[in-house]
Design an enzyme around this catalytic site. Sequence first.
Site, PDB file in Angstrom:
ATOM      1  N   SER A 199      47.536  51.834  44.163  1.00 39.28           N
ATOM      2  CA  SER A 199      46.745  50.923  44.998  1.00 39.28           C
ATOM      3  C   SER A 199      46.601  49.601  44.274  1.00 39.28           C
ATOM      4  CB  SER A 199      45.360  51.509  45.236  1.00 39.28           C
ATOM      5  OG  SER A 199      44.612  51.471  44.032  1.00 39.28           O
ATOM      6  N   ASP A 200      46.272  48.561  45.031  1.00 35.67           N
ATOM      7  CA  ASP A 200      45.776  47.372  44.357  1.00 35.67           C
ATOM      8  C   ASP A 200      44.396  47.742  43.796  1.00 35.67           C
ATOM      9  OD1 ASP A 200      45.395  44.855  43.325  1.00 35.67           O
ATOM     10  OD2 ASP A 200      46.154  43.809  45.084  1.00 35.67           O
ATOM     11  N   TRP A 201      43.798  46.820  43.068  1.00 33.76           N
ATOM     12  CA  TRP A 201      42.642  47.183  42.233  1.00 33.76           C
ATOM     13  C   TRP A 201      41.322  47.252  43.008  1.00 33.76           C
ATOM     14  CZ3 TRP A 201      46.735  47.921  39.875  1.00 33.76           C
ATOM     15  CH2 TRP A 201      46.811  48.252  38.537  1.00 33.76           C
TER      16      TRP A 201
END
Length: 714
Positions: A281-283
């Site tokens: 995932s992105d953060w």
Amino acid sequence: MMRPLRSGAGSHALVARWVTWQVATGLALALCACGDDNPGPAPAPAGEAGFCGDQGEAVERRIDALLSQMTLDEKIDQMHGSGGMVDGLWPTPDNMRLGIPGFRMVDGPRGVSAATGHATAFPVGMARGATWNPTLEARVGEAIAIETRAKGANVLLAPTMNVLRHPRWGRAQETYGEDPVHIGRLAVAFITGAQHHVVASAKHFALNSIEDTRNVVNVSVDERTLHEVYLPHFRLAVEQAYVGSVMSAYNKVNGHYCSENAQLLRDILKGTWAFRGFVESDWFSATRSTVPSAMAGLDIEMPWSLFYGAALLRAVQSGDLPEATIDESVRRILRVKLCFRLDTDPPQPDPAVIESPEHTQLALEVARQAIVLLKNDAGVLPLDRSRLRSLVVAGPLAAMANLGDEGSSLVVPSYAVPLLDGVRSRAGNVAVTYLDTYSLTPSDLARIAVTDAAIVVAGFTKADEGEDHDRSRLDLSADQEQLILDVAAANPQTIVVLEGGSAIGMERWIDRVKAVLMAWYPGQEGGHAIAEVLFGDINPSGRLPITFARSDADLPPFDNRSREVVYDYYHGYRYVDRLGIEPRFPFGFGLSYTTFRYNALAVADTVLPPDGTQTITVQLTNTGARMGDETVQLYVSALGSAVDRAPRDLKNFARIHLEPGGTMTVRFELPIKDLAYYDVASHTWLVEATTYAVFVGPHTRELPLSTTFRVAVP
Ligand code: BGC
């Protein structure tokens, strides 16, 4: 140095599967249903060895053995970040019992993140897009990866490869441009170079090109636009560069967050494209759920375990999520670890390679090739040191090293060369006066009036654009525009050097100045490169990787307030071409201190079957007195198409170096399947049997040579 298993022998066969033929319209268009095997419009260098070289089977056997020994807890531990940053890196847990190392992830696209201390600051992605030079980009990917390893990391969170839909996107600077073929070529090169040393991460999947609303915005896109405009370059990263990981984006696409978007992750990326690596995932807020995300194909939640720790365990124990889904994700994660030898060849800290002379020299070389000369009336450039006595440099940006934004892509080198220092070091006996102000006094103006030439430095900075904040305007600030107008009024030999991450509006002042250079955010050696171009030690050779429109009115809408946006088929050069808008500077444009002539365009075959490959040749001659580089661009139109198509699509390009008087025959191979469009009724790529026009030249609005050929059913 790591020797990944994947760089051994082996091959990844991309075999076109021609399924059916049919006569579709009164124009007798024969359609090829190319199915899932069509890689989209995609001429690019072949990847080297498939995902895992010739070790694929052995690795799968080792994974079987490891999975059989792992507890459910241990499997789930593979699937999330450890929490916070450690020594500037984002870790995932190690499994000491089984000897499985965790990942150590680090940004990013223009060098190793400032969180780890100093590193080489390369020109930003958009500047590298302006080089149109995949060979050079492969070296940048490799250099950043070497520094990544030397910092103890094994996953590089780069490249950013989203399509620039609008120049006000805050992260425009991180990506390569507006065209999927062009972005794809550069991203494939970067990943291929980087993956000699670490795992690369193609980000952000997908349609992530607004900052202010990135965490909430839903991007609606029709299927054809999705496949033809926003995904082809990611597909190349998978199929040609064998990228090890893909980062899902923050935003929603067609109603689903990208981290739980089954169409994007499971069906397209892992299904149709047969991606073998893992998706992280992105953060922070990018992961939104446990079961829907896991089912959709998100393998790792970063940087922590809000949804993928205990919640994932409970979901399996309660029967809401099959353990087979966990196994599938863990298999992908282990595959990357083993194929890239993270277990046997861990990164070793090595300060000696950080900002090594080779890497800073490479940063200089890239900056030289990235600078675009946009205007040069009466040959005011290059400045002639032997005739010039004095020079004024004006504008606060001149004295600052303007390297780009301060978000995750921030890189802090141990030194950086501002333009002013570069000019002073190259000026020889020319007297250089610096005016560090936007408000010129009468005595400043008097001084400018008596100097031989004036350079104004203007543009944007991290305060104006970057991660989390979109740029508020296309044009320069009012004080910068006034500075340019005042200097130009005082001195007819005024040159403007622009810095920034994407297109800049110039209408209020461009007719008053003699020359304009676009330097982007040029990296730590940028000041030297700009000065070399100004004084003619280097012949400018950058070409615009995006369209420079005259105003916002000539661009598609940019709505960074709404939670709902629609991305249609048209942006960039396709948008202005279709609407007959005259851009200020077209896609592909850039001047040189020499001149080139295009000649003798030829196609090898006048009629080709849909599974054929056309060979296109053109002669390029350097007709000027200096050596220089030209980027030969190849565009194609489908004539009489049954579907709405852009007037011209870039299909290939080649950056060519020629000595004065030199001639070269440039040869392009054009697989006919790259002319396909995505048919929404059949969910397949279709090649139309019709006539195609081929255009070759230096940019979208200057294509002096053209010819045609036909695609026909044999
Ligand atoms: C950015 C990513 C970056 C990550 C880790 C996110 O906010 O969107 O591009 O890799 O942070 O720093």
